[in-house]
Design a protein around this motif. Sequence first.
Motif, short mmCIF file in Angstrom:
data_model
loop_
_atom_site.label_atom_id
_atom_site.label_comp_id
_atom_site.label_asym_id
_atom_site.label_seq_id
_atom_site.Cartn_x
_atom_site.Cartn_y
_atom_site.Cartn_z
N ALA A 161 14.59 14.93 -29.03
CA ALA A 161 14.45 13.57 -28.51
C ALA A 161 14.23 12.57 -29.64
CB ALA A 161 13.29 13.50 -27.52
N ILE A 329 22.11 12.83 -17.43
CA ILE A 329 20.77 12.87 -18.02
C ILE A 329 20.38 14.24 -18.56
CG2 ILE A 329 19.92 10.98 -16.61
CD1 ILE A 329 18.53 13.12 -14.86
N LEU A 351 13.28 18.13 -17.87
CA LEU A 351 13.01 16.76 -17.45
C LEU A 351 11.54 16.56 -17.12
CD1 LEU A 351 16.16 16.07 -15.23
CD2 LEU A 351 15.74 15.34 -17.57
N ILE A 354 9.88 16.18 -20.49
CA ILE A 354 10.22 14.86 -21.03
C ILE A 354 9.35 13.80 -20.39
CG2 ILE A 354 12.02 13.09 -21.05
CD1 ILE A 354 14.04 15.40 -21.46
N THR A 361 13.75 8.11 -20.48
CA THR A 361 14.97 8.77 -20.02
C THR A 361 15.36 8.21 -18.66
OG1 THR A 361 16.00 10.91 -19.53
CG2 THR A 361 13.70 10.65 -18.89
#
Length: 412
Positions: A161, A329, A351, A354, A361
């Motif tokens: 990231a 995504i 996700l 994240i 995002t």
Amino acid sequence: MIDGIRWRAGFEVEVILGDLGISRFAREAAYEPMDLASPEFCRAVAKALTEHTGQRWTAPQAAPGRPGFYVVPEHGLDPLDWPRGRLAGVELLTPPLPFEDADVVRRQIADAIFEIDGDFNFERSQFTDDCGWHINIDAGDEQYLDPIRFIVGVDEISLLAANGRLFTEYTGLQRHSVGLAVLRHLSRDREGALLCSSGFHNLANSAAGASKRYAANFAKAERGYLELRHFSALAFLDGRDLVDELERIPGAMEMPFSQISRLEKIYRKKLHLLSHWLEANRTRFTWSTGPMVVIACGEVFFDGEPLGALAVNGTAEISLYGSKEHSYIGMISGLNFAEIAEGAALLALDLAEIANLGLVTTKSGNAAFRREIAKLAKMLKADPVFSSSHQRDLIELAGKLRARGHYQWDED
């Protein structure tokens, strides 16, 4: 030198260059078929780098047979939509050097690129986002590059990231490969009894990603080095010192098994949690594909609503839809057709982490799936051992113990 082990690094960095003041002939011959940088252009770049760095750069016609400073065409950089004045993309290769020396060479290259081509490669854009920095690390005979240490000890989500490299075709997580194997196992061995002792170690090592599909490519470990593909060319040109950029990867790789066992237990616990989440939601995943032409294309659904695009060509790939039209995504590839639910579950875990890291995002376009990701994120956040900071603390503690000659700690 890190904790007495002399790590080395060799670089492969991609840049998009202008004319560099080269001859009209070299400019006109900048491309070969398939938009590759021509031999004339690569030789002109090598000459310019030699003049500015003091290192002898060459532009070999065939794959180099020994380590050195080389300029080669980079086929992955397509010039069709580049701005005016950009001529060709090349890859710069360096030999393995001790970290301190490698950083000196890296700064020399960065300074040279700025001097001969300006700031184009130093500014983030849709063009420079395509440029990567691959780092090949090794410690000679001093440290075996065992995949298990990397798999349980490195926070790839944060690392990718930070470099804008999450969910690309060539930067898959090791967890995408190992996690599939563990989830398949846990569907039959619900309590994970057979993953205790050496079971998980052996399963994870056999499932480690060993191709250019993964950000950590263990295909070259038998040749004595590990290829890391997490980093952007921008980080190479204007990033932190190498030790800081690597985010404690050498520290994780140095941990002895008496200490790595704690991280292994946390890793297994996290996948065990995901396994229970998957079983609670498995029947909500469905998918369909059209006829096989070149590849079979279709969709994955959650609660009957579209969740992501599905492509099947021997193996399968899922690309999760974002909330905006034509946005994606997350992606996972290398799935067997029977592993689509497992692949979607691993993306849900990505996700959720994240979200817990507070990284920006876009959200899934499937509202029900978003709610389940939020539940998963809450479960992960409830146990502090799952946090990235806890992982970093354990690696730092292991380094301190190792420096004092201690190679094990008391169990919790």
